[in-house]
Design a protein around this motif. Structure first.
Motif, mmCIF file in Angstrom:
data_model
loop_
_atom_site.group_PDB
_atom_site.id
_atom_site.type_symbol
_atom_site.label_atom_id
_atom_site.label_comp_id
_atom_site.label_asym_id
_atom_site.label_seq_id
_atom_site.Cartn_x
_atom_site.Cartn_y
_atom_site.Cartn_z
ATOM 1 N N TRP A 1 7.000 10.908 18.774
ATOM 2 C CA TRP A 1 6.621 9.509 19.022
ATOM 3 C C TRP A 1 5.324 9.385 20.041
ATOM 4 N N GLN A 2 5.270 9.965 21.109
ATOM 5 C CA GLN A 2 4.127 10.033 22.082
ATOM 6 C C GLN A 2 2.951 10.376 21.130
ATOM 7 N N TRP A 3 3.143 11.690 20.236
ATOM 8 C CA TRP A 3 1.953 11.928 19.387
ATOM 9 C C TRP A 3 1.478 11.036 18.770
ATOM 10 N N LYS A 4 2.513 10.308 18.073
ATOM 11 C CA LYS A 4 2.230 9.088 17.062
ATOM 12 C C LYS A 4 1.667 7.956 17.605
ATOM 13 N N GLU A 5 1.866 7.799 18.777
ATOM 14 C CA GLU A 5 1.175 6.647 19.568
ATOM 15 C C GLU A 5 0.016 6.993 19.779
ATOM 16 N N GLN A 6 -0.456 8.085 20.236
ATOM 17 C CA GLN A 6 -1.566 8.612 20.720
ATOM 18 C C GLN A 6 -2.753 8.832 19.305
ATOM 19 N N MET B 1 0.797 -1.196 -0.029
ATOM 20 C CA MET B 1 -0.045 -0.126 0.014
ATOM 21 C C MET B 1 0.934 1.345 -0.127
ATOM 22 N N PRO B 2 0.568 2.380 -0.992
ATOM 23 C CA PRO B 2 1.515 3.359 -0.903
ATOM 24 C C PRO B 2 1.100 4.153 0.544
ATOM 25 N N PRO B 3 1.876 4.255 1.430
ATOM 26 C CA PRO B 3 1.387 4.566 2.802
ATOM 27 C C PRO B 3 0.820 5.885 2.978
ATOM 28 N N PRO B 4 -0.356 6.264 3.479
ATOM 29 C CA PRO B 4 -0.890 7.235 3.594
ATOM 30 C C PRO B 4 -0.155 7.916 4.760
ATOM 31 N N ASN B 5 -0.096 9.388 4.804
ATOM 32 C CA ASN B 5 0.353 10.150 6.165
ATOM 33 C C ASN B 5 -0.266 9.853 7.292
ATOM 34 N N VAL B 6 0.735 9.646 8.281
ATOM 35 C CA VAL B 6 0.155 9.191 9.430
ATOM 36 C C VAL B 6 -0.687 10.160 10.333
ATOM 37 N N THR B 7 -0.385 11.462 9.913
ATOM 38 C CA THR B 7 -1.104 12.688 10.445
ATOM 39 C C THR B 7 -2.579 12.834 9.881
ATOM 40 N N GLY B 8 -2.683 12.172 8.572
ATOM 41 C CA GLY B 8 -3.956 12.506 7.758
ATOM 42 C C GLY B 8 -5.044 11.449 8.189
ATOM 43 N N GLN B 9 -6.133 11.933 7.408
ATOM 44 C CA GLN B 9 -7.524 11.023 7.595
ATOM 45 C C GLN B 9 -7.700 11.013 5.958
ATOM 46 N N LEU B 10 -8.445 9.562 5.837
ATOM 47 C CA LEU B 10 -8.807 9.182 4.526
ATOM 48 C C LEU B 10 -9.630 10.129 3.844
ATOM 49 N N HIS B 11 -9.455 10.378 2.593
ATOM 50 C CA HIS B 11 -10.175 11.176 1.879
ATOM 51 C C HIS B 11 -10.925 10.500 0.618
ATOM 52 N N ALA C 1 4.370 17.509 8.255
ATOM 53 C CA ALA C 1 3.226 17.712 8.630
ATOM 54 C C ALA C 1 3.026 17.385 10.397
ATOM 55 N N THR C 2 3.805 16.093 10.633
ATOM 56 C CA THR C 2 3.761 15.742 11.841
ATOM 57 C C THR C 2 4.556 16.593 12.938
ATOM 58 N N GLN C 3 5.867 17.015 12.148
ATOM 59 C CA GLN C 3 6.409 18.061 13.332
ATOM 60 C C GLN C 3 5.776 19.186 13.485
ATOM 61 N N ALA C 4 4.893 19.808 12.521
ATOM 62 C CA ALA C 4 4.082 20.819 12.562
ATOM 63 C C ALA C 4 3.091 20.694 13.988
#
Ligand SMILES: [Zn+2]
Ligand SMILES: [Zn+2]
Length: 496
Positions: free
Chosen positions: A119-124, A44-54, A90-93
């Protein structure tokens, strides 16, 4: 549910979740290597971890799901590998936004503590998009889920970097970035706030070398940058200036000879239609400069003061220098008029200092040698495009591909695996950390930037001089590149 209380409308909320959980816990989508079965595999082309599906994700993932399920039913050993992308900027921002609410910046935390927070943000929050994929019913093998920053992917990314570097396909060179003279850091485009500020548009005469009566009028909001001018550009279809293309102008005050070049970027309806080229201090001029192999003269230092290339203005703050230049232009009769105007000026989002576009050392992938086999494969028919007309578009892109700037001024991402010695010229690319210099025993320091593996985007033409030098220093600003022989920087060529 009995036959008496069947809902009149189908409600997927009550049904679909249960079935997906059943599919997943029964591992219907899990695949293992089976030698006697034909494999069918999609990553799967990986979607951004910050994103939501469109809608785009929904379509794209449904197509992959259909293919995977179809092959699975035909008896193939079908595997669809899911994953998410760490989405550096995006994640850093997002995390910096969170910190700002606490009155903190990433610099207050330092690199390591900041990464812990990411990393905490990513887990959450990082599971939102994979939950949505489950809602879609995607038949992926979740036991094999990957994240682009996990150990395996990171190792592969570093390995690729080191291999390309050792083959001479990755190099370091100058590129224009946003510099904050107050924070003393390069900042990304999204960290620049464009604020409308009152300013002035200065109209300056640049006379022709062989006929001082003739001149091109330049309109600029930043007259102090003229000290770094190396050419004047006009639109190739602008009749007013066509006869001057290829001729030489003389830069007021400095006396430097400037070629008149033609580039379609120039808008004949904007200002005077002629643009002074300051490749070291303007992103558009930088791009045009690279197209025309123009020299790059840095005249402002990292503190926002004029440097040694600014001659008698050296040491002046950039705003002070502007006032002084305007007085000098006026005195010599080169300033024609000044108009008040409001224009967007880039400011640092953290400290509101006006951004200075500045050359700094960045990392590039040399694309030509990598594009050649890809062009061959399409030409000899090993790759076919459907529909066929895309072959031409693909070849056009590949044949004109420019070197690819891969470094980003970020902390979140794959850090450039290059180490510099603080005491000598030693530079090493290595998958494992290097602490001591093999040459002199001095301390080694890792490059502060991240790089962005992914697909190359055009971001600067192939610099004709690339590869001539590979600056060894860990300091991204030394030495400032100046491709004009020092003697031609200043002369008394201003026509009488
Ligand atoms: Zn700042
Ligand atoms: Zn050393």
């Amino acid at each position: 549910m009995t036959e008496n209380n069947i809902p009149t409308v189908y409600n997927p909320r009550e049904v679909e979740g249960k079935w997906y959980r059943h599919w997943e816990s029964s591992k219907y989508f899990h695949a293992e290597v089976e030698k006697d079965k034909t494999p069918f595999c999609i990553v799967m082309p990986p979607p951004n971890v910050t994103g939501q599906l469109h809608m785009g994700h929904a379509l794209d993932n449904t197509l992959q799901d259909i293919l995977t399920r179809w092959r699975r039913m035909q008896g193939y050993n079908a595997l669809w590998v899911p994953g998410t992308d760490h989405a550096g900027i995006a994640t850093q921002a997002k995390v910096e936004e969170q910190l700002a609410k606490e009155g903190l910046s990433k610099y207050d935390l330092g690199r390591e503590k900041f990464l812990e927070r990411v990393w905490q943000w990513k887990e959450q929050y990082g599971s939102r998009i994979t939950t949505q994929l489950r809602h879609l019913g995607a038949s992926c093998d979740w036991d094999r889920e990957r994240f682009t920053m996990d150990e395996g992917c990171s190792k592969a990314v570093l390995e690729v970097f080191v291999r390309l570097y050792d083959q001479g396909l990755i190099y370091r060179d100058y590129y224009i970035t946003n510099w904050c003279p107050h924070c003393q850091t390069t900042i990304s485009d999204i960290e620049v706030e464009h604020l409308d500020k009152p300013g002035q548009l200065y109209y300056i005469k640049y006379p022709a070398k062989d006929n001082p009566e003739e001149f091109i009028m330049i309109a600029t909001t930043r007259p102090e940058t003229m000290l770094g001018d190396v050419a004047v550009a006009v639109n190739p279809e602008d009749d007013r200036y066509l006869h001057l293309v290829g001729k030489t102008l003389v830069l007021p005050i400095v006396g430097r000879e400037l070629p008149v070049i033609a580039d379609a970027y120039c808008d004949p309806t904007f200002g005077t239609g002629a643009v002074k080229m300051t490749p070291a201090h303007d992103p558009n001029d930088f791009e045009i400069g690279r197209r025309h192999s123009l020299p790059e003269v840095v005249v402002i230092d990292k503190y926002g003061k004029m440097n040694e290339n600014a001659g008698k203005y050296q040491g002046l703050d950039r705003w002070e220098c502007r006032k002084q230049i305007v007085r000098d232009l006026e005195a010599m009769g080169a300033l024609v008029k000044v108009e008040d105007m409001s224009h967007a000026v880039g400011h640092c989002y953290r400290c509101s200092t006006a951004i200075e576009p500045m050359l700094s050392k960045q990392w590039f992938v040399r694309m030509k040698p990598l594009a050649e086999p890809a062009i061959e494969a399409a030409k000899d028919g090993r790759i076919t495009f459907i529909p066929e007309r895309f072959t031409k578009i693909y070849l056009n892109w590949m044949e004109n591909i420019r070197d690819w700037c891969i470094s980003r001024q970020l902390w979140w991402g794959h850090r450039i695996p290059v180490y510099y010695c603080r005491d000598c010229d030693e530079t090493v690319a290595s998958v494992t950390p290097v602490s001591g210099c093999g040459k002199c025993g001095g301390a080694m320091e890792q490059d502060p930037m991240c790089w962005t593996p992914g697909s190359p985007r055009p971001c600067g033409p192939f610099p004709p001089w690339a590869g001539l030098t590979r600056p060894p220093s860990w300091n991204i600003f030394t030495p400032p590149r100046c491709w004009l022989p020092a003697a031609t920087l200043f002369s008394s060529g201003w026509p009488a």
